[in-house]
Design a protein around this motif. Structure first.
Motif, mmCIF file in Angstrom:
data_model
loop_
_atom_site.group_PDB
_atom_site.id
_atom_site.type_symbol
_atom_site.label_atom_id
_atom_site.label_comp_id
_atom_site.label_asym_id
_atom_site.label_seq_id
_atom_site.Cartn_x
_atom_site.Cartn_y
_atom_site.Cartn_z
ATOM 1 N N ALA A 56 1.335 -17.036 -57.600
ATOM 2 C CA ALA A 56 0.177 -16.157 -57.745
ATOM 3 C C ALA A 56 0.366 -14.884 -56.934
ATOM 4 C CB ALA A 56 -1.094 -16.880 -57.307
ATOM 5 N N ALA A 57 0.935 -15.032 -55.741
ATOM 6 C CA ALA A 57 1.176 -13.849 -54.916
ATOM 7 C C ALA A 57 2.118 -12.889 -55.637
ATOM 8 C CB ALA A 57 1.763 -14.256 -53.567
ATOM 9 N N ASN A 58 3.132 -13.443 -56.261
ATOM 10 C CA ASN A 58 4.097 -12.628 -56.991
ATOM 11 C C ASN A 58 3.414 -11.848 -58.107
ATOM 12 O OD1 ASN A 58 6.766 -11.772 -57.744
ATOM 13 N ND2 ASN A 58 6.639 -13.195 -59.453
ATOM 14 N N VAL A 59 2.519 -12.536 -58.817
ATOM 15 C CA VAL A 59 1.784 -11.883 -59.901
ATOM 16 C C VAL A 59 0.960 -10.716 -59.358
ATOM 17 C CG1 VAL A 59 -0.148 -12.221 -61.463
ATOM 18 C CG2 VAL A 59 1.726 -13.857 -61.440
ATOM 19 N N ASN A 60 0.500 -10.864 -58.107
ATOM 20 C CA ASN A 60 -0.276 -9.794 -57.490
ATOM 21 C C ASN A 60 0.604 -8.691 -56.915
ATOM 22 O OD1 ASN A 60 -3.202 -10.356 -57.591
ATOM 23 N ND2 ASN A 60 -2.523 -12.311 -56.738
ATOM 24 N N GLY A 61 1.895 -8.810 -57.145
ATOM 25 C CA GLY A 61 2.781 -7.753 -56.681
ATOM 26 C C GLY A 61 3.197 -7.894 -55.231
ATOM 27 N N ILE A 62 3.004 -9.066 -54.644
ATOM 28 C CA ILE A 62 3.453 -9.271 -53.267
ATOM 29 C C ILE A 62 4.940 -9.674 -53.313
ATOM 30 C CG2 ILE A 62 3.014 -10.492 -51.107
ATOM 31 C CD1 ILE A 62 0.531 -9.167 -52.171
ATOM 32 N N VAL A 69 7.393 -11.794 -52.422
ATOM 33 C CA VAL A 69 7.294 -13.106 -51.773
ATOM 34 C C VAL A 69 8.399 -13.337 -50.756
ATOM 35 C CG1 VAL A 69 7.349 -15.588 -52.175
ATOM 36 C CG2 VAL A 69 6.131 -14.100 -53.751
ATOM 37 N N LEU A 80 6.186 -7.368 -64.834
ATOM 38 C CA LEU A 80 6.866 -8.571 -64.332
ATOM 39 C C LEU A 80 8.260 -8.694 -64.946
ATOM 40 C CD1 LEU A 80 4.184 -11.400 -64.127
ATOM 41 C CD2 LEU A 80 5.421 -10.332 -62.262
ATOM 42 N N PRO A 121 3.959 -5.267 -60.909
ATOM 43 C CA PRO A 121 2.516 -5.298 -61.147
ATOM 44 C C PRO A 121 1.787 -4.219 -60.351
ATOM 45 C CG PRO A 121 3.327 -7.515 -60.839
ATOM 46 C CD PRO A 121 4.469 -6.602 -60.538
ATOM 47 N N LYS A 122 2.280 -3.969 -59.145
ATOM 48 C CA LYS A 122 1.667 -2.921 -58.325
ATOM 49 C C LYS A 122 1.756 -1.572 -59.029
ATOM 50 C CE LYS A 122 1.759 -3.955 -53.454
ATOM 51 N NZ LYS A 122 2.567 -4.054 -52.264
ATOM 52 N N SER A 130 -4.824 -15.832 -60.893
ATOM 53 C CA SER A 130 -3.922 -15.273 -59.898
ATOM 54 C C SER A 130 -4.582 -15.267 -58.532
ATOM 55 C CB SER A 130 -3.532 -13.851 -60.291
ATOM 56 O OG SER A 130 -4.660 -13.011 -60.211
ATOM 57 N N ILE A 159 -5.942 -17.110 -55.148
ATOM 58 C CA ILE A 159 -5.340 -18.200 -54.383
ATOM 59 C C ILE A 159 -6.434 -19.015 -53.712
ATOM 60 C CG2 ILE A 159 -3.884 -18.680 -52.372
ATOM 61 C CD1 ILE A 159 -2.269 -16.156 -53.303
ATOM 62 N N LEU A 170 -5.980 -8.520 -52.483
ATOM 63 C CA LEU A 170 -4.572 -8.915 -52.376
ATOM 64 C C LEU A 170 -3.730 -8.058 -53.319
ATOM 65 C CD1 LEU A 170 -2.686 -11.010 -51.053
ATOM 66 C CD2 LEU A 170 -3.000 -12.423 -53.066
#
Lengths: 305, 388, 519
Positions: free
Chosen positions: A175-181, A183, C58, C78-79, C94, C96, C107
């Motif tokens: 999920a973090a990855n999807v948010n552009g974090i 990882v 992605l 995505p950013k 998405s 958490i 986030l």
């Protein structure tokens, strides 16, 4: 008797700091979902680096920095191998620890060191407080970092964007990855923090506690620090409590032998911190609160379909 | 089409072997992989040489004295083989536990407890010599198994991580041994020779030691045979038996394993107990075959080195035979280093570097597959990996 | 409308994306005009998710270009997509669980970290769109509907030009879905944004969109204005073959609320064969919050029982119970009248329950072991003597299976993880059916497979039933369930919401039951 208690408390705090510094770093790393057996190696590298730095420059301050850098170097390798090159983090941890033990043992015999010791610094008035005054306010000055470091770590993890991202990475990397974090990057950074803290712990060990380096002087302290994080249920307060509890166990063992109370045999006292850590993990520790993605791998190239 | 290593997203908990096992590669790339392994091991030795040179020693001299001390001088090879016995036993145990998905890294402690058990039996049980010897060896297995059994119990009861618990137990074990050898009502040597009452047990009488024999002028004891036979047996069982399949299934995917009746409580615990038992056995071999008396530091890094030897063998039982001899050679050879002016502790650096070297091929493959060359050659890996 | 004019907020041109030698997207053109909602319709594996993952950065396309407001862009992450004004509401949340609402919402932001202003913004947005949610509560405390609200708020807070909604209603009730689409319509029409709605539910597409694009096997098959579209036509284009009108309507969740009639099935009449599997009054809750509540299921030899429902209504938990992974808190499971203990490792498999799991990597195979080892894990004992597996016997057995099921493997010693997905699935099927089970539980058996593999799978399921195996088909693909089942059960929140025999299959009733309605 009161004096004895004071002595025990004093050394509890002193030894607890070693666990505390290392455990605080590992706490951050575990919140990001990593476990670093190499914490032991980072600590030992920090101890050696600290002693070497102080000996070469004649200044404990430089020694401390050298220790921190040495811890960081080990952490950098750990992060590189496990969270960039995808090698199993536990195996990397074992390998690095062994390498550090070998390397410091070897170099210790090759290079002579006279590091000197960090000065004691008493805080006036506060040191007069009975029982705890001496323990808390008559420390070697590096010890006072223990008042600030937990606050710093707490701010970092809970009150910065970086901390939020680190926590998200530890809970749900997909999920973090999807948010552009990023990882793996956050995980690596969290390991760097562990390295810096463990390096500090090591420098504290060699420069403030013993005043000299000796072979394999970390002797499982890194492992106990990891146990302190687990024991604390991945909370900051729990980690701090765990660190001082194990520090107390360590101190009790040493002090009782010095005082000459041999109700409990020496070897058992020596085992106290490890035994207590084990019992703590079995009883009080709440293992269910762990970060959901702890010790899991994350492969960003993985196809989610 | 499918790329080695990253062809499928692996959601099983433990994908350690994926990167660690050359079997995961398809046939055409096995050669490349074998080359990488050799290249990396050579690289590890090269770096060790650099370090020697850096502290003013001569790498070639160090190497030749190591070889001389471990193989060339009279009886050296026999000594190396005897040293390899505990290393091999520990390695095989480690391989079993790692294959079952449990990281038993507390072998050093299990060695010490195994040694304690065998010493107690050898020194305090009376009876026919062969009976005492067999009993002491079996007892050492039991001791190691009990020590790892604590970790098994903690795992099954409260899911305490085996890695952490076995490590903690490792730091407790020498204290237990020390306790035993420092009390006169236990094992403390109270004979006149031990005038300063050093913390150690009496010597095991000659007739209760592992019987020795001589081959090609090398002095060996029967532990060598036992260790080799046991290791081969366990390696074959792990690879070819129903039990072995179950253990490896557990390590590869414990959810699938559960569906087919393989559980942590049964196969997982067995693997760990066996692993501890083999480490204990190593301790027994040390007491009965080379040290002949118990001291607090009886394990003398045999547990750690055996663990490393298992890692260097890449968790392959057959290669473990070789790697344990290599590690043993470092031990026996190190005593010849004094003449070179380089400290004998260089061998522990070499050990560490070799373990890192054993990990490197997997890492190099990642690097290659992420490079432009690898992407073109092996298919499309996501770009921008470095941002992650 | 199809021109690449600057009216298009988002425009994709000949996008191709390959994974290995699977072409997920094949020269796809896709345009989203301002002020409209475009539906992207297709079955699982048609390539719609891949396409949208390209849009939000992605994945990178192998060929083709992406235009945002007429300018060509390369969306890196995505950013980056969010900066360009493309935001996605994900199918699987998405957000958490361990974080709070406001933390989840910010986030991935880049701006300075300011909790108070985030909370304020949230409050304003929630007010504006009528999406109330407490910024301080934890995500884990929220219902699926509330979590979806957080997702939407998170998306809207970034002030996107294009919203991409990926199967947004899969866990929502009808009421919640309707509310969601109201908000999206308002956002698009009043504020000049655009939206893409990815779905395989026809009623949603017909209800909410202005244009529909249909994808199949990685290609765009059809583009049409929604007002000209008919449910039957869309279904046909999507599936790629004639489907009976009744099942086409039901397959994709077309539910008309009038004409509702609930039939009580009479099992004894339809089947005279023996009862093999009985799941009785089964209840349990697992740590992920999945639950069964007094669930009942009977399966007779030779029949296929379909178990369906919206995702997350206990189907996967039922499958786990039947795989002996999870114990029941109450109730019982019996095979041939003999009660089987639940949650006991290997018990179900022993009793003759074969499972084709939803996620084979999770509970169906061991990637690190060889093909042969994966094929024999359930019968290693039979192939061994003195505890050692006999190589010749094993190889003969394995080679027979490989031949029979047409598995493409270089050798029996090949590492399982090196097989392609389709071949891995075949191996799992081969292993499970080779044990001559009494019961076959197939969970989402066709998800993520290509057309050929789907056909193979369906054939296997049918022939298993013909051979007297009681088949339990657990699937959210209603088309599949309607096509194959002799009887079906709709699950809702872990309960039997509806049970029907084939002759009474009633689309409307099924749709209503899936949404939790009962009369």
């Amino acid at each position: 008797m009161l004096g004895d208690i004071e002595t025990v408390l004093e050394s509890s705090v002193r030894l607890g700091h070693i666990f505390l510094f290392a455990a605080l770093g590992e706490y951050v790393a575990e919140r990001a979902g990593t476990i670093n057996i190499s914490l032991e190696g980072m600590l030992l590298a920090g101890a050696y680096g600290g002693a070497l730095g102080a000996s070469e420059t004649g200044s404990p301050v430089f020694g401390i920095f050298a220790g921190i850098i040495a811890g960081f170097l080990v952490a950098y390798l750990q992060a590189l191998l496990s969270h960039r090159l995808n090698i199993d983090q536990f195996v990397v941890g074992i390998a690095l620890t062994v390498l550090v033990i070998g390397l410091t043992t070897f170099l210790f015999l090759e290079i002579k060191m006279i590091p000197g010791r960090i000065h004691e610094f008493e805080i006036p008035l506060l040191v007069e407080i009975p029982l705890i005054g001496k323990a808390l306010f008559a420390q070697r000055w590096l010890g006072y970092v223990a008042f600030f470091l937990p606050v710093l770590i707490w701010r970092m993890v809970n009150h910065t964007r970086w901390g939020l991202e680190v926590r998200s990475v530890g809970e749900d990397p997909a999920a973090a990855n999807v948010n552009g974090i990023p990882v793996l990057k956050r995980r690596r950074q969290s390991i760097y923090v562990a390295g810096l803290c463990a390096g500090l712990a090591g420098a504290y060990l060699s420069l403030a506690v013993t005043g000299a380096f000796s072979q394999n002087m970390s002797a499982g302290k890194g492992v106990v620090a990891i146990a302190a994080v687990l024991f604390g249920g991945w909370t900051l307060v729990g980690t701090i409590f765990g660190s001082f509890l194990f520090g107390f166990a360590d101190a009790l063992g040493l002090s009782l032998q010095i005082i000459g109370l041999d109700i409990i045999p020496g070897p058992i006292l020596d085992s106290m911190p490890y035994l207590l850590a084990l019992i703590g993990l079995l009883t009080i520790a709440n293992l269910s609160r762990k970060p959901a993605a702890l010790a899991s791998k994350f492969d960003p190239s993985g196809d989610s379909s | 089409m499918k790329i080695f290593l990253f062809s499928e997203k692996d959601r099983s908990e433990n994908n350690f072997f994926k990167l660690f096992d050359s079997a995961y590669l398809n046939d055409t790339r096995k050669l490349l992989f074998a080359f990488l392994v050799l290249f990396c091991l050579a690289g590890g030795l090269f770096f060790s040489g650099l370090l020697v040179a850096a502290v003013g020693g001569s790498p070639t001299k160090v190497l030749s004295s190591l070889i001389e001390g471990s193989f060339q001088t009279s009886g050296a090879f026999g000594r190396t083989l005897v040293e390899a016995v505990p290393l091999l036993l520990v390695s095989i145990g480690v391989i079993v536990s790692f294959r079952a998905g449990h990281y038993n890294i507390g072998t050093e402690g299990q060695v010490a407890i195994g040694a304690l058990f065998s010493a107690v039996i050898a020194l305090q049980v009376s009876g026919p010599e062969w009976f005492v010897i067999v009993l002491a060896i079996l007892g050492s297995f039991l001791g190691g198994a009990i020590w790892s059994g604590i970790a098994v119990g903690a795992y099954l009861w409260r899911r305490v991580d085996v890695m952490i618990s076995t490590l903690l137990l490792t730091f407790i074990a020498p204290n237990v041994v020390l306790f035993a050898v420092s009390k006169d009502y236990l094992l403390l040597d109270t004979t006149k020779s031990n005038t300063r009452l050093a913390s150690q047990s009496e010597r095991v009488p000659v007739e209760k030691r592992l019987p020795e024999f001589e081959v090609f002028g090398q002095e060996l004891h029967w532990g060598v045979v036992v260790a080799v036979v046991l290791s081969l047996l366990l390696t074959v069982l792990l690879g070819k038996s129903v039990w072995g399949l179950k253990v490896r299934l557990l390590g590869a995917n414990f959810v699938t394993a559960k569906r087919f009746g393989v559980t942590q409580g049964k196969e997982g615990a067995t693997a760990l107990l066996l692993s501890g038992g083999f480490s204990g056995l190593a301790g027994g071999m040390i007491v009965m075959g080379s040290a002949f008396r118990l001291q607090s530091h009886i394990a003398n890094d045999f547990g750690w080195d055996g663990l490393l030897s298992a890692l260097v063998s890449r968790l392959n039982g057959y290669f473990a035979l070789l790697s344990s001899i290599f590690f043993a050679a470092l031990r026996t050879g190190s005593s010849f280093l004094a003449a070179t002016g380089v400290s004998r502790t260089i061998t522990s650096v070499i050990q560490g570097l070799m373990v890192i070297a054993a990990l490197m091929p997997a890492a190099l493959i990642v690097v290659i597959s992420r490079s432009d060359f690898g992407r073109k050659r092996f298919g499309n890996q996501k770009k921008g990996e470095d941002e992650c | 409308m199809e021109s690449r004019s600057s009216d298009n907020v988002l425009s994709l041109s000949s996008i191709t994306k390959r994974f290995g030698d699977i072409v997920a997207c094949n020269e796809v053109d896709f345009n989203v005009p301002a002020g409209t909602i475009v539906g992207l319709l297709g079955q699982n594996g048609a390539g719609k998710s891949t396409l949208m993952n390209i849009v939000i950065g992605l994945y990178q396309p192998d060929e083709g270009s992406v235009y945002v407001q007429g300018t060509e862009v390369k969306i890196r992450s995505p950013k980056h997509a969010a900066e360009l004004g493309v935001s996605m509401v994900h199918q699987h949340f998405s957000v958490i669980e361990a974080l709070s609402v406001w933390e989840s919402v910010c986030l991935g932001d880049k701006s300075t970290y300011d909790p108070d202003s985030v909370k304020d913004e949230l409050f304003v947005l929630a007010e504006k769109y009528g999406l109330e949610v407490d910024p301080n509560s934890r995500i884990s405390e929220l219902t699926p509907g509330q979590r979806q609200r957080v997702e939407i708020l998170k998306c809207l807070r970034r002030d996107p030009k294009v919203l991409v909604l990926d199967e947004p209603t899969s866990v929502l009730t009808d009421e919640e879905s309707a509310k969601l689409f109201d908000v999206v319509q308002r956002v698009v029409e009043d504020e000049g944004r655009a939206a893409v709605l990815i779905s395989h539910k026809l009623d949603e597409i017909l209800y909410a969109t202005q244009h529909v694009v249909i994808m199949r096997d990685g290609r765009v098959i059809e583009r049409i204005a929604t007002e000209d579209a008919e449910a039957g036509f869309l279904a046909e284009a999507m599936v790629g073959r004639k489907v009976s009108l009744r099942s086409s309507g039901s397959a994709f969740g077309l539910t008309e609320k009038e004409d509702f009639k609930l039939d009580v099935p009479d099992i004894e009449n339809t089947k005279s064969s023996s009862l093999v599997l009985r799941v009785e009054n089964s209840s349990c809750v697992d740590d992920r919050g999945r639950r069964l509540e007094a669930f009942n299921l009977d399966a007779f030899a030779g029949e296929i029982v379909g178990v369906t429902g919206a995702e997350g209504n206990g189907q996967s938990l039922l499958a786990d119970v039947l795989s002996s992974l999870v114990p029941l808190d109450a109730g019982s499971i019996s095979v041939d009248g003999k009660q089987i203990s639940t949650g006991v490792s290997g018990a179900m498999s022993e009793a003759g329950i074969a499972v084709i799991p939803e996620d084979r990597h999770h509970s169906g195979c061991a990637l690190e072991l060889t093909v042969a080892e994966n094929l024999i894990v359930n019968r290693a004992k039979q192939l061994s003597r003195w505890g050692i597996i006999r190589k010749e016997t094993r190889d003969r057995f394995v080679n027979d299976l490989i031949k029979k099921y047409d598995v493409k493997a270089s050798s029996v010693e090949q590492i399982f993880g090196n097989l392609s997905g389709g071949n891995q699935q075949k191996c799992v099927v081969a292993r499970e059916l080779s044990a001559s089970p009494k019961i076959l539980v197939a969970v989402q058996p066709t998800r993520g497979l290509d057309v050929g593999a789907i056909e193979f799978m369906i054939e296997q399921i049918k022939s298993a039933a013909d051979n007297g195996v009681a088949v339990v088909l657990i699937s959210t693909e209603i088309g599949e369930v309607l096509e194959l089942s002799d009887r079906l059960i709709v699950m809702y929140r872990g309960r039997n919401q509806l049970e029907m025999v084939r002759k009474d299959f009633e689309v409307e009733a099924i749709g209503a039951a899936m949404a939790g309605e009962s009369r």
